[in-house]
Design an enzyme around this catalytic site. Structure first.
Site, PDB file in Angstrom:
ATOM      1  N   ARG A 335       0.798  -1.186  -0.053  1.00  0.00           N
ATOM      2  CA  ARG A 335      -0.126  -0.097   0.062  1.00  0.00           C
ATOM      3  C   ARG A 335       0.980   1.296   0.009  1.00  0.00           C
ATOM      4  O   ARG A 335       1.747   1.507   0.937  1.00  0.00           O
ATOM      5  CB  ARG A 335      -0.925   0.087   1.117  1.00  0.00           C
ATOM      6  CG  ARG A 335      -1.723   1.285   1.261  1.00  0.00           C
ATOM      7  CD  ARG A 335      -3.200   0.920   2.085  1.00  0.00           C
ATOM      8  NE  ARG A 335      -2.790   1.025   3.617  1.00  0.00           N
ATOM      9  CZ  ARG A 335      -4.041   1.089   4.451  1.00  0.00           C
ATOM     10  NH1 ARG A 335      -4.996   1.087   3.991  1.00  0.00           N
ATOM     11  NH2 ARG A 335      -3.475   0.827   5.615  1.00  0.00           N
ATOM     12  N   GLU A 424     -12.792   4.423   0.469  1.00  0.00           N
ATOM     13  CA  GLU A 424     -12.731   4.937   1.979  1.00  0.00           C
ATOM     14  C   GLU A 424     -13.013   6.611   1.892  1.00  0.00           C
ATOM     15  O   GLU A 424     -12.921   7.065   2.860  1.00  0.00           O
ATOM     16  CB  GLU A 424     -11.643   4.840   2.647  1.00  0.00           C
ATOM     17  CG  GLU A 424     -10.220   4.991   1.923  1.00  0.00           C
ATOM     18  CD  GLU A 424      -9.099   4.608   2.388  1.00  0.00           C
ATOM     19  OE1 GLU A 424      -9.193   4.027   3.452  1.00  0.00           O
ATOM     20  OE2 GLU A 424      -7.933   5.043   1.916  1.00  0.00           O
ATOM     21  N   ASP A 624      -5.132   2.723  13.854  1.00  0.00           N
ATOM     22  CA  ASP A 624      -4.359   3.566  12.916  1.00  0.00           C
ATOM     23  C   ASP A 624      -4.754   4.719  12.738  1.00  0.00           C
ATOM     24  O   ASP A 624      -5.647   5.386  13.357  1.00  0.00           O
ATOM     25  CB  ASP A 624      -4.131   2.641  11.872  1.00  0.00           C
ATOM     26  CG  ASP A 624      -5.352   2.454  10.825  1.00  0.00           C
ATOM     27  OD1 ASP A 624      -6.382   2.976  11.218  1.00  0.00           O
ATOM     28  OD2 ASP A 624      -5.325   1.695   9.987  1.00  0.00           O
TER      29      ASP A 624
END
Length: 717
Positions: A335, A424, A624
């Site tokens: 990522r 997202e 996170d």
């Protein structure tokens, strides 16, 4: 920080050394060509990157103005949608299409199973995740609360062990049943005439489905292992009558290994704290070691030195008796960061920081060449990159253009890089079909992420009014629409058999019984992968993919058509007009304040981007930046609309600091925040709340990076 001039760029000396002495040797790319390529990316793509960020701000300002102008009138959903179309927030939807992604590995295109996400800067975690392709079901059950309780203290508990074995053999009976007997009754396994034979009180029996037999390890008459397959996933029955467990088992079964984490995302983004050249080099170096197969980590465990390395392939004989092998490692994605942040690892000629996403694109793909042009242990033809935090089709198209340039610089065939699209951000969710179209030749993954998505939901509608409490967001119409539309649109765009449709993280790594009960909902929702927080969780979640035939479920969903509307997705999660009781408001403030501080103190003071952080009830939660984003935006919204005062929130922050200090008393590296006056972590957490409304898209990265750099500078000596 020392810099060297490279093709008109100022590159940190540490990054130059890594690039020229570790990254490039062995892949046929000269240093000069690499630096020229990076300079070309910076000069050619930076203006477009910055224009896209300006467009984000422009649209947000327009939405803010609309809500302010309509604040005194009842909300008009039709007028709101028309406005979003007028300003280009909602893009026209084009004709139906099917993604055209090619050379996709079976772990991504054809198989269904768990996915781990792990901070790439932590070598031990990265190795554990890569090796979680296989997991011991016995260990996962014995060491967790999956069966309803935790193991007793002390040595091996035989009663609990018997419970584990019974659970595991019931799993075998459900997934790969014998014909007329239970695996619990077996006294011996053997292979005869290319089939599994099991000795039971009823006599010798075979499998109900002969195709479930995939092979064996050792000898046919007395195998060391039986390899089975169900729903595309392998199961290994390990047999060792000399093993402490095997010698107590009627059939000599010592363990049950499940194919678990088919894929893992090595994360350079939300789960790490990489703020400068030294951090970026560590991230890139670990990813390089994974791609070369050389990454190792030595640590102390039980008073002994242990060295962990990547698992080898598993050798066996297939159903026809021929030599064969299976991957011992998960297929690895990497990522990258999104389009927002810059990093001082590389500066332009005039001293401006280069966009970090451009660095990640070139460096992570270059590192993957060691696998593509070497052992091809990860993939023979593709590099899998997850790109987060993109807002709408134009930003996805920019990512596609970025990787096309990377391929050109490195001499790779077009579309070697496969793109994972994180759904997202609200503008991406609302335009998901067009986002996929923008990368239709390399799109290989779409995934929902509730926490970041909720953070953007709050920030986008900041001026619309007071938002609901965080926990109540899960019951909102927009969230159900978001989750269902992600699957439905991906299926309509041809992801079945070509890519992954993913669901988000189970955030409580200690609550495996609850995970077993709840997370089966993800494969039932049509997702062929879902995020888990640990190798243990991956092994247990793998059970769900034996219980649910995801391909069949996707067929049912495709035939049923779209389940949710765009209007439902655009529903704003406003609090009830009569508000909340004061006690509920206090609880919400403290809950969010404690979550922010518990995460931020490790981020700033220790450089830990993701960890298990105790919540207000002392339940460990995987935290996170996404979790921090939603909590900070929640409080920023309530402050902005006068539900709470700054003094009230600050009092909660101080109370939460006391709680977090207590929760971390056993950590020798922990720096207590005290009253916050000398704690950069406490100050950063406060800024995330009190300056939350002005942060771009509500992101936490700008403030976290700034405070982490300040901490590193302060403690450099």
């Amino acid at each position: 920080m020392e810099y060297a001039q490279k093709s008109g760029l100022q590159v940190a000396a540490k990054l130059v050394d890594f690039t020229e002495n570790k990254l490039l040797p062995g892949i046929g790319i000269e240093a000069g060509a690499f630096w020229d390529g990076l300079a070309r990316m910076v000069s050619g793509l930076t203006p477009q990157n910055e224009a896209l960020l300006d467009k984000r701000a422009e649209l947000q300002q327009a939405i803010d103005r609309w809500h302010i102008a309509h604040r005194k009138t009842p909300f008009d959903a039709a007028a709101y949608r028309a406005f979003l179309e007028q300003i280009g927030y909602l893009q026209p939807e084009g004709p139906d299409f099917t993604i055209e992604t090619e050379n996709v590995d079976p772990e991504v295109a054809l198989l269904s199973g768990p996915q781990l996400v792990v901070p790439v800067m932590n070598a031990r975690f990265a190795l554990n995740a890569a090796n979680a392709r296989w997991g011991s079901l016995y260990d996962a059950l014995y060491g967790s609360d999956a069966m309803g309780s935790l193991p007793p203290e002390g040595g091996y508990d035989a009663d609990r062990g018997a419970q584990v074995i019974a659970w595991a053999k019931k799993f075998l009976d459900d997934a790969v049943p014998l014909d007329g007997a239970s695996h619990a009754e077996v006294t011996a396994y053997r292979i005869a005439d290319g089939a599994l034979r099991a000795t039971t009180p009823q006599g010798e029996v075979g499998l109900q489905d002969a195709d479930a037999y995939a092979g064996f390890i050792g000898s046919e008459d007395a195998p060391d292992g039986i390899v089975l397959i169900h729903n595309g996933l392998h199961i290994i029955i390990d047999i060792d009558r000399n093993h402490p467990i095997g010698k107590t088992d009627k059939a000599g079964v010592s363990d049950l290994r499940l194919e678990a984490a088919l894929t893992v995302i090595m994360d350079c983004e939300d789960s790490i704290a990489a703020v400068d050249a030294a951090d970026k080099v560590l991230a890139y170096d670990n990813w390089l070691g994974l791609m070369k197969g050389t990454l190792q980590d030595t640590f102390q465990k039980g008073g002994k030195s242990v060295t962990r390395k990547l698992a080898d392939r598993i050798d066996y004989r297939d159903a026809d008796g021929n030599a064969a092998s299976m991957k011992g490692r998960a297929l690895m994605f990497v990522r990258n960061v999104g389009h927002l942040m810059t990093n001082p690892a590389v500066l332009t000629e005039d001293g401006a920081e280069v966009h970090e996403g451009l660095l990640d694109a070139l460096y992570t793909v270059t590192a993957a060449l060691h696998d593509l042009r070497g052992a091809q242990s990860n993939s023979a033809a593709s590099v899998y990159v997850v790109k987060p935090k993109m807002h709408g089709p134009a930003e996805v198209a920019f990512a596609d253009e970025t990787f096309a340039l990377v391929e050109e610089i490195l001499g790779l065939p077009r579309y070697t890089v496969k793109l994972g699209i994180m759904d997202e951000e609200r503008r991406t969710s609302a335009n998901l079909k067009e986002c996929i179209r923008a990368a239709r030749h390399r799109a290989v993954f779409v995934n929902t992420g509730f926490l970041d998505r909720t953070g953007d939901e709050i920030h986008t509608s900041m001026e619309a009014g007071v938002m609901k409490r965080k926990a109540q967001m899960r019951d909102e119409p927009w969230l159900a629409a978001y989750e269902d539309r992600n699957v439905d649109i991906a299926l309509a765009c041809g992801f079945q058999g070509r890519g992954q449709i993913g669901k988000g993280m189970w955030a409580m790594p200690d609550l495996m019984e609850a995970m077993l009960a709840a997370k089966i909902g993800h494969p039932k929702a049509g997702a062929n992968t879902a995020w888990v927080p640990s190798p243990t969780a991956a092994t247990l979640h793998a059970v769900h993919y034996h219980q649910v035939d995801v391909e069949q479920r996707q067929d049912e969903l495709r035939e049923g058509g779209p389940r949710r509307s765009l209007d439902e997705l655009l529903t704003i999660p406003l609090a009830p007009s009569n508000g909340y009781p004061e006690a509920d408001i206090d609880a919400e403030i403290l809950n969010n304040a404690q979550g922010i501080l518990g995460y931020v103190v490790r981020w700033i003071d220790q450089g830990v981007g993701c960890s298990k952080v105790p919540d207000i009830a002392d339940v460990g939660q995987m935290e996170d930046r996404a979790t921090c984003r939603i909590s900070s935006q929640m409080l920023a919204n309530w402050l902005h609309h006068g539900i709470v005062s700054e003094d009230r929130v600050m009092a909660a922050m101080h109370k939460a600091a006391e709680i977090v200090d207590r929760q971390n008393e056993g950590d020798p590296a922990y720096l207590p925040m005290g009253d916050g006056s000398d704690s950069l972590a406490f100050q950063a957490a406060c800024d995330l709340v009190f300056k939350g409304r002005e942060q771009p898209s509500g992101y936490t990265e700008p403030l976290l990076h700034d405070y982490r750099r300040r901490f590193k500078a302060k403690h450099a000596a």
